[in-house]
Motif scaffolding. Structure first.
Motif, mmCIF file in Angstrom:
data_model
loop_
_atom_site.group_PDB
_atom_site.id
_atom_site.type_symbol
_atom_site.label_atom_id
_atom_site.label_comp_id
_atom_site.label_asym_id
_atom_site.label_seq_id
_atom_site.Cartn_x
_atom_site.Cartn_y
_atom_site.Cartn_z
ATOM 1 N N GLN A 1 0.848 -1.273 -0.019
ATOM 2 C CA GLN A 1 -0.028 -0.121 -0.103
ATOM 3 C C GLN A 1 0.977 1.118 0.005
ATOM 4 O O GLN A 1 1.797 1.478 0.724
ATOM 5 N N VAL A 2 0.676 2.283 -0.999
ATOM 6 C CA VAL A 2 1.390 3.510 -0.873
ATOM 7 C C VAL A 2 0.529 4.525 -0.738
ATOM 8 O O VAL A 2 -0.794 4.764 -1.376
ATOM 9 N N GLN A 3 0.569 5.463 0.053
ATOM 10 C CA GLN A 3 -0.248 6.620 0.143
ATOM 11 C C GLN A 3 0.684 8.023 -0.429
ATOM 12 O O GLN A 3 1.906 7.996 -0.153
ATOM 13 N N LEU A 4 0.245 8.816 -0.957
ATOM 14 C CA LEU A 4 0.333 9.869 -1.780
ATOM 15 C C LEU A 4 -0.058 11.028 -1.411
ATOM 16 O O LEU A 4 -1.230 11.325 -1.255
ATOM 17 N N VAL A 5 0.559 12.126 -1.035
ATOM 18 C CA VAL A 5 0.204 13.119 -0.388
ATOM 19 C C VAL A 5 0.853 14.441 -1.333
ATOM 20 O O VAL A 5 2.253 14.571 -0.926
ATOM 21 N N GLU A 6 0.128 15.098 -1.861
ATOM 22 C CA GLU A 6 0.681 16.277 -2.573
ATOM 23 C C GLU A 6 0.660 17.712 -1.895
ATOM 24 O O GLU A 6 -0.309 17.917 -0.926
ATOM 25 N N SER A 7 1.556 18.673 -2.160
ATOM 26 C CA SER A 7 1.534 19.715 -1.633
ATOM 27 C C SER A 7 2.160 20.739 -2.570
ATOM 28 O O SER A 7 2.801 20.488 -3.476
ATOM 29 N N GLY A 26 5.689 4.335 2.705
ATOM 30 C CA GLY A 26 5.942 3.010 2.443
ATOM 31 C C GLY A 26 7.315 3.060 1.958
ATOM 32 O O GLY A 26 8.061 3.906 1.375
ATOM 33 N N ARG A 27 8.008 1.845 1.719
ATOM 34 C CA ARG A 27 9.319 1.442 1.459
ATOM 35 C C ARG A 27 9.610 1.103 -0.151
ATOM 36 O O ARG A 27 10.708 0.884 -0.300
ATOM 37 N N THR A 28 8.497 1.096 -0.955
ATOM 38 C CA THR A 28 8.570 0.575 -2.143
ATOM 39 C C THR A 28 8.593 1.665 -3.136
ATOM 40 O O THR A 28 8.313 1.644 -4.385
ATOM 41 N N PHE A 29 8.637 2.994 -2.803
ATOM 42 C CA PHE A 29 8.555 4.192 -3.785
ATOM 43 C C PHE A 29 9.309 4.073 -4.869
ATOM 44 O O PHE A 29 9.055 4.480 -6.105
ATOM 45 N N SER A 30 10.761 3.608 -4.900
ATOM 46 C CA SER A 30 11.609 3.455 -6.043
ATOM 47 C C SER A 30 11.065 2.419 -6.949
ATOM 48 O O SER A 30 11.643 2.255 -8.069
ATOM 49 N N SER A 31 10.187 1.704 -6.511
ATOM 50 C CA SER A 31 9.734 0.537 -7.383
ATOM 51 C C SER A 31 8.586 1.236 -8.307
ATOM 52 O O SER A 31 7.926 0.357 -9.169
ATOM 53 N N TYR A 32 8.316 2.284 -8.251
ATOM 54 C CA TYR A 32 7.056 2.801 -8.941
ATOM 55 C C TYR A 32 7.529 4.000 -9.827
ATOM 56 O O TYR A 32 8.297 4.812 -9.510
ATOM 57 N N GLY A 33 7.051 3.816 -11.345
ATOM 58 C CA GLY A 33 7.264 5.213 -12.140
ATOM 59 C C GLY A 33 6.007 6.114 -11.606
ATOM 60 O O GLY A 33 5.191 5.573 -10.824
ATOM 61 N N CYS A 96 -0.632 13.650 -8.072
ATOM 62 C CA CYS A 96 0.264 12.458 -8.375
ATOM 63 C C CYS A 96 0.035 11.240 -8.379
ATOM 64 O O CYS A 96 -1.208 10.734 -7.694
ATOM 65 N N ALA A 97 0.516 10.395 -9.086
ATOM 66 C CA ALA A 97 0.084 8.812 -9.241
ATOM 67 C C ALA A 97 1.234 8.037 -9.366
ATOM 68 O O ALA A 97 2.439 8.449 -9.897
ATOM 69 N N ALA A 98 0.914 6.748 -9.037
ATOM 70 C CA ALA A 98 2.017 5.826 -8.909
ATOM 71 C C ALA A 98 1.571 4.513 -9.839
ATOM 72 O O ALA A 98 0.484 4.305 -9.603
ATOM 73 N N ALA A 99 2.503 3.928 -10.729
ATOM 74 C CA ALA A 99 2.221 2.648 -11.531
ATOM 75 C C ALA A 99 3.662 2.137 -11.511
ATOM 76 O O ALA A 99 4.427 2.643 -11.495
ATOM 77 N N PRO A 100 3.489 0.746 -11.632
ATOM 78 C CA PRO A 100 4.956 0.142 -11.982
ATOM 79 C C PRO A 100 5.592 0.588 -13.187
ATOM 80 O O PRO A 100 6.992 0.691 -12.929
#
Length: 123
Positions: A1-7, A26-33, A96-100
């Motif tokens: 699970q990843v939570q994204l917070v814009e500012s 989370g610890r997987t940020f670098s795994s996402y485009g 903002c958005a995250a995807a593999p």
């Protein structure tokens, strides 16, 4: 699970600049485009910028790098969008958005969305 917070959104005069930030949990940020989208009132959401896991940004002719610059700092789990020479037409809610993969973002196959930050540009 990843939570994204814009500012970083706000009201700015035409010609001004803003830097948007998106902090990920989370610890997987670098795994996402990562990508930035925007949606103006009455318009469809559109992708503005995207950056790969390794930090390569994707060029979108409608959003030239000189005005829309995306970057990421994996050590801080954060992606940025620098907005330069803003125009009233840039007024929108920026997400903002995250995807593999960045191609996933382009196809709207997004795993996680942030809640958005409002950018308003006055003339």
């Amino acid at each position: 699970q990843v939570q994204l917070v814009e500012s970083g959104g706000g009201l700015v005069q035409a010609g001004g600049s803003l830097r948007l930030s998106c902090a990920a949990s989370g610890r997987t940020f670098s795994s996402y485009g990562m990508g930035w989208f925007r949606q103006a009132p009455g318009k469809e959401r559109e992708i503005v910028a995207a950056i790969s896991r390794g930090g390569t940004d994707v060029p979108y002719p409608a959003f030239p790098r000189g005005r829309f610059t995306i970057s990421r700092l994996n050590s801080k789990n954060t992606v940025y969008l620098r907005l330069n020479n803003l125009e009233p037409e840039d007024t929108a809610l920026y997400y903002c958005a995250a995807a593999p993969f960045t191609t996933s973002l382009e196809r709207n196959r997004v795993d996680y969305w942030g809640q958005g930050t409002q950018v308003t540009v006055s003339s």
